[in-house]
Design a protein around this motif. Sequence first.
Motif, PDB file in Angstrom:
ATOM      1  N   TRP A 233       0.857  -1.144  -0.076  1.00 30.27           N
ATOM      2  CA  TRP A 233       0.157  -0.056  -0.086  1.00 30.27           C
ATOM      3  C   TRP A 233       0.896   1.313  -0.129  1.00 30.27           C
ATOM      4  O   TRP A 233       0.545   2.043  -0.795  1.00 30.27           O
ATOM      5  N   GLY A 234       1.730   1.252   0.989  1.00 32.62           N
ATOM      6  CA  GLY A 234       2.785   2.453   1.036  1.00 32.62           C
ATOM      7  C   GLY A 234       3.591   2.577  -0.244  1.00 32.62           C
ATOM      8  O   GLY A 234       3.683   3.806  -0.712  1.00 32.62           O
ATOM      9  N   LEU A 235       4.324   1.432  -0.780  1.00 36.60           N
ATOM     10  CA  LEU A 235       5.020   1.750  -1.886  1.00 36.60           C
ATOM     11  C   LEU A 235       4.190   2.160  -3.086  1.00 36.60           C
ATOM     12  O   LEU A 235       4.702   2.754  -4.022  1.00 36.60           O
ATOM     13  N   GLY A 236       2.998   1.498  -3.123  1.00 35.97           N
ATOM     14  CA  GLY A 236       2.258   1.464  -4.348  1.00 35.97           C
ATOM     15  C   GLY A 236       1.498   3.147  -4.631  1.00 35.97           C
ATOM     16  O   GLY A 236       1.668   3.574  -5.658  1.00 35.97           O
ATOM     17  N   TRP A 237       1.265   3.809  -3.370  1.00 37.69           N
ATOM     18  CA  TRP A 237       1.022   4.907  -3.454  1.00 37.69           C
ATOM     19  C   TRP A 237       2.183   5.936  -3.649  1.00 37.69           C
ATOM     20  O   TRP A 237       2.143   7.001  -4.557  1.00 37.69           O
ATOM     21  N   VAL A 238       3.276   5.735  -3.125  1.00 36.78           N
ATOM     22  CA  VAL A 238       4.757   6.354  -3.722  1.00 36.78           C
ATOM     23  C   VAL A 238       4.757   6.493  -5.401  1.00 36.78           C
ATOM     24  O   VAL A 238       4.805   7.517  -5.981  1.00 36.78           O
ATOM     25  N   VAL A 239       4.698   5.125  -5.869  1.00 32.55           N
ATOM     26  CA  VAL A 239       4.777   5.128  -7.227  1.00 32.55           C
ATOM     27  C   VAL A 239       3.482   5.678  -8.062  1.00 32.55           C
ATOM     28  O   VAL A 239       3.863   6.654  -8.897  1.00 32.55           O
ATOM     29  N   LEU A 240       2.351   5.636  -7.610  1.00 35.83           N
ATOM     30  CA  LEU A 240       1.398   6.177  -8.343  1.00 35.83           C
ATOM     31  C   LEU A 240       1.534   7.575  -8.101  1.00 35.83           C
ATOM     32  O   LEU A 240       1.232   8.530  -9.205  1.00 35.83           O
ATOM     33  N   ALA A 241       1.892   8.374  -6.924  1.00 30.87           N
ATOM     34  CA  ALA A 241       1.916   9.925  -6.940  1.00 30.87           C
ATOM     35  C   ALA A 241       3.002  10.603  -7.648  1.00 30.87           C
ATOM     36  O   ALA A 241       2.881  11.308  -8.356  1.00 30.87           O
ATOM     37  N   VAL A 242       4.141   9.841  -7.435  1.00 33.79           N
ATOM     38  CA  VAL A 242       5.419  10.191  -8.247  1.00 33.79           C
ATOM     39  C   VAL A 242       5.458  10.079  -9.578  1.00 33.79           C
ATOM     40  O   VAL A 242       6.099  11.079 -10.367  1.00 33.79           O
ATOM     41  N   LYS A 243       5.034   8.965 -10.077  1.00 38.59           N
ATOM     42  CA  LYS A 243       5.004   8.641 -11.553  1.00 38.59           C
ATOM     43  C   LYS A 243       3.793   8.913 -12.382  1.00 38.59           C
ATOM     44  O   LYS A 243       3.804   8.936 -13.728  1.00 38.59           O
ATOM     45  N   VAL A 244       2.660   9.016 -11.616  1.00 40.71           N
ATOM     46  CA  VAL A 244       1.553   9.315 -12.354  1.00 40.71           C
ATOM     47  C   VAL A 244       0.676  10.538 -12.141  1.00 40.71           C
ATOM     48  O   VAL A 244       0.660  11.428 -12.914  1.00 40.71           O
ATOM     49  N   ILE A 245       0.271  10.599 -10.688  1.00 43.05           N
ATOM     50  CA  ILE A 245      -0.634  11.692 -10.552  1.00 43.05           C
ATOM     51  C   ILE A 245       0.128  13.219 -10.620  1.00 43.05           C
ATOM     52  O   ILE A 245      -0.205  14.096 -11.214  1.00 43.05           O
ATOM     53  N   ILE A 246       1.249  13.340  -9.842  1.00 41.05           N
ATOM     54  CA  ILE A 246       1.795  14.646  -9.741  1.00 41.05           C
ATOM     55  C   ILE A 246       2.305  15.144 -11.224  1.00 41.05           C
ATOM     56  O   ILE A 246       1.865  16.205 -11.872  1.00 41.05           O
ATOM     57  N   PRO A 247       2.763  14.114 -11.963  1.00 43.47           N
ATOM     58  CA  PRO A 247       3.295  14.600 -13.595  1.00 43.47           C
ATOM     59  C   PRO A 247       1.855  14.916 -14.297  1.00 43.47           C
ATOM     60  O   PRO A 247       2.129  15.820 -15.166  1.00 43.47           O
TER      61      PRO A 247
END
Length: 484
Positions: A233-247
């Motif tokens: 859960w923690g690592l998944g949200w890091v990847v989702l936020a940094v690689k998808v949502i924020i960009p």
Amino acid sequence: MTATEISPPTAAESVEEHLDTRASRARPTADVVVPVTAFAVLATLYSLLSVLGHRQLRTSGFDLGIFVQQISSYAEFRAPTSDLLGTGYNTLGDHFSPITALLAPVYRLFPSPETLLIAQAVLFALAVVPLSRWAVREFGTATGIAVAFAYGLSWGVQAALNFDFHEIAFAVPLMAMSLVALGNRRWLPALAWALPLVFVKEDMGLTVAVIGGLVAFWTTGRTRVFGALTVLWGLGWVVLAVKVIIPLLSADDSYGQGSKLPPLGSGIADTAHGVVAGDSRAATAFLLLAVTAFVALRSPLLLVAVPTVAWRFLSDNTNFWKPIFHYNAILMVVVFAALIDAVVRCRRHEQLTERGQRTIFTAVAAFAIVALPFLPMARLATADGWSTDPQVTASHAIADAIPEGETIAASNNLVPQFVATHDVSVFPQRVTNTEVPDWIVVNRSDPAGWPTDGAGDDKAVADAVASGYVLRFTDAGIEVFERP
């Protein structure tokens, strides 16, 4: 009846004993009184420090102004934007912090920067409840009070309160609840309190992963599975936020904060050299451990601090290394939880006497007392600490004079005085600000120093006058220009 016989209690005596038992049960115990009292005192002190600082021109557009614009957007049921970051800039394209939307209902009722500052004060103070309650239950009332005092007045918390509002305010009580549960081996509550941290900021997923990893390591069966799922859960949200949502929501289709991290190898080498050489990273590491008399090193809970310390120390932004700003508030929770856990573990394994235990907590309290005169809270003991800066009064008059709906570009240290009533950008405007403001408000007597220094302000003002802006009036060292 012989002398050795005991007469049965009378009905009246039984009722009296029953009432005494009920009264003793209803009487609040130390593990309730100490946390509640500490919370009330600290929330009040924190609020005073923050609000008075705002009225003394100690707040700024970056970052208080940004969060006011963000949360006011939520309050108006719009996407979270901030013109301070850039015209119409979606703040989720800068940092992934959707948890701040929880303040929107409160801000809608009380639309003021001070609302955010008081909310932050309350959130910071909430962390003292689980920490001091754990200490009282393990070591007694006096130690619980010492822990409440030492955490509540710790340098990391005060530094954060002294620097605007930040989303990490939500992480502080969540982290405290999670770590106290973790220290008491209440595995599922520890995981449950950690899960929402991923919505505080994109890097917090790494912290969640560490908490999940500890639970998985220490347990078996279904609980171990839950711990492993929390890691994902923690690592998944890091990847989702940094690689998808924020960009996706950023202005340049990238995660801008990532540019502050150099290649891992060179970052580790530079960090190691800096700590050994005694740069500000060494000072921060020393102070983080010194607040617990270095006893926190005996607890595995200290591992929870590793992700936050790592990304800060590896960064090439030296501001992240220092024991200032808001970066250490979360770490205060970690080290104090680790302190309590370390002493509990030492006592469990008979490695610490009662005298040694008292010595540790006395040293912790003494550090807090010695540091206090050098920290922001000391301002409350002076007359100047309760004063209002004349520029704040002047700013409010200027805000009232500028018609509603007209835009303002203001010096960074004046932005918070206008941001609740007008659309504001920072002056001199950044390249991301494409809208031409109706008004320019410049702090000439006390230049903000960012985005430019005083000389930069002079040039920007000259350029504005050359383009047609007219000086309308000056008040308390503040110049106000209008675009006809």
